[in-house]
Design an enzyme around this catalytic site. Structure first.
Site, short mmCIF file in Angstrom:
data_model
loop_
_atom_site.label_atom_id
_atom_site.label_comp_id
_atom_site.label_asym_id
_atom_site.label_seq_id
_atom_site.Cartn_x
_atom_site.Cartn_y
_atom_site.Cartn_z
CB SER A 144 93.63 40.21 63.27
OG SER A 144 93.07 41.39 62.73
CE1 TYR A 159 89.95 37.09 61.26
CE2 TYR A 159 90.06 39.45 61.74
CZ TYR A 159 90.63 38.30 61.22
OH TYR A 159 91.88 38.34 60.65
#
Length: 253
Positions: A144, A159
């Site tokens: 990401s 995350y």
């Protein structure tokens, strides 16, 4: 081996509007047989049925908890006889969490790492030996932009840390598996319209985020799926250990 002799395994491809399902369709259109592993067995089977029908390839959907080694072993054993040998793996399954660091619990931290990092390990560790034996493999990790810019898009610290771990995993694995004909790359999407981000990004917040994207729009699942399909091609054998940004220019580094 031609592509139709090979199977791609995609984790977390059950979600109807997700990157995983779009990738399954795009790879199938390029001739790959598809195996979909998803925690939700019904949606894994639904996705496989849709892929087989639309693209005329073999597709199998299996329920699998990738955080559990026994579940992974059982799911991949089902595939062993059902489809041609696995030539590619897309580690797409992931979960996000917006919890601020000062509020995150150890339990939540472990859950984020269990799916994003340990899950990718469990599946990759089981499939890589067969690829090495056959002398061909393509492994793609879904990281990401949060891993590169340090959050600030959607997920919190847990995350970002887990997605950054996937980048280190990709690079070191590329070094080790290169001599066996296996490439390992990562894709780092920015803001993509999916079920995960959909509801949370509407109105002002969405306008504010899109204002910071040079191409002037959110990403689409197809933008990511096309790139993954390129990385899985037999011809893309000299690209490995790389991280590909798919973010419309919102993060340039």
């Amino acid at each position: 081996m031609s592509v139709s002799d090979k199977t791609v395994v995609i984790t977390g491809a059950g979600s109807k509007r997700g990157i995983g399902r779009a990738t399954a369709h795009t790879l199938a259109a390029a001739g790959w047989n598809v195996a979909i592993l998803d925690l939700d067995e019904a949606s894994a089977k639904d996705a496989a049925h849709e892929v087989a029908e639309r693209n005329r390839v073999q597709a199998v959907g299996v329920g699998c908890d990738i955080t559990d080694e026994a579940s992974v072993e059982n799911a991949l054993t089902v595939l062993d006889g059902a489809l041609p040998p696995v030539g590619a793996l897309v580690n797409n399954a992931g979960i996000t969490s917006p919890t601020p660091f000062l509020e995150v619990s150890g339990e939540e931290w472990d859950r984020i790492f269990a799916v994003n990092v340990r899950g990718a390990f469990n599946v990759t560790r089981r499939l890589a030996p067969g690829m090495a034996e056959r002398g061909f493999g393509r492994i793609v990790f879904l990281s990401s932009v949060s891993a590169e810019r340090g959050g600030g898009v959607f997920g919190g610290v847990a995350y970002s840390a887990a997605k950054a771990a996937e980048l280190g995993f990709t690079r070191a694995l590329a070094r080790e598996l290169g001599p066996h004909g296996i490439t390992v790359n990562a894709v780092a999407p920015g803001l993509i319209d999916t079920d995960i981000t959909g509801g949370a990004l509407e109105g002002e917040r969405k306008a504010e985020l899109v204002a910071g994207i040079p191409v002037g729009r959110n990403g689409r699942v197809a933008d990511v799926a096309d790139l993954i399909t390129y990385l899985c091609r037999e011809e893309t054998g000299y690209v490995t250990g790389a991280t590909y940004d798919v973010n419309g220019g919102s993060h340039i580094h």
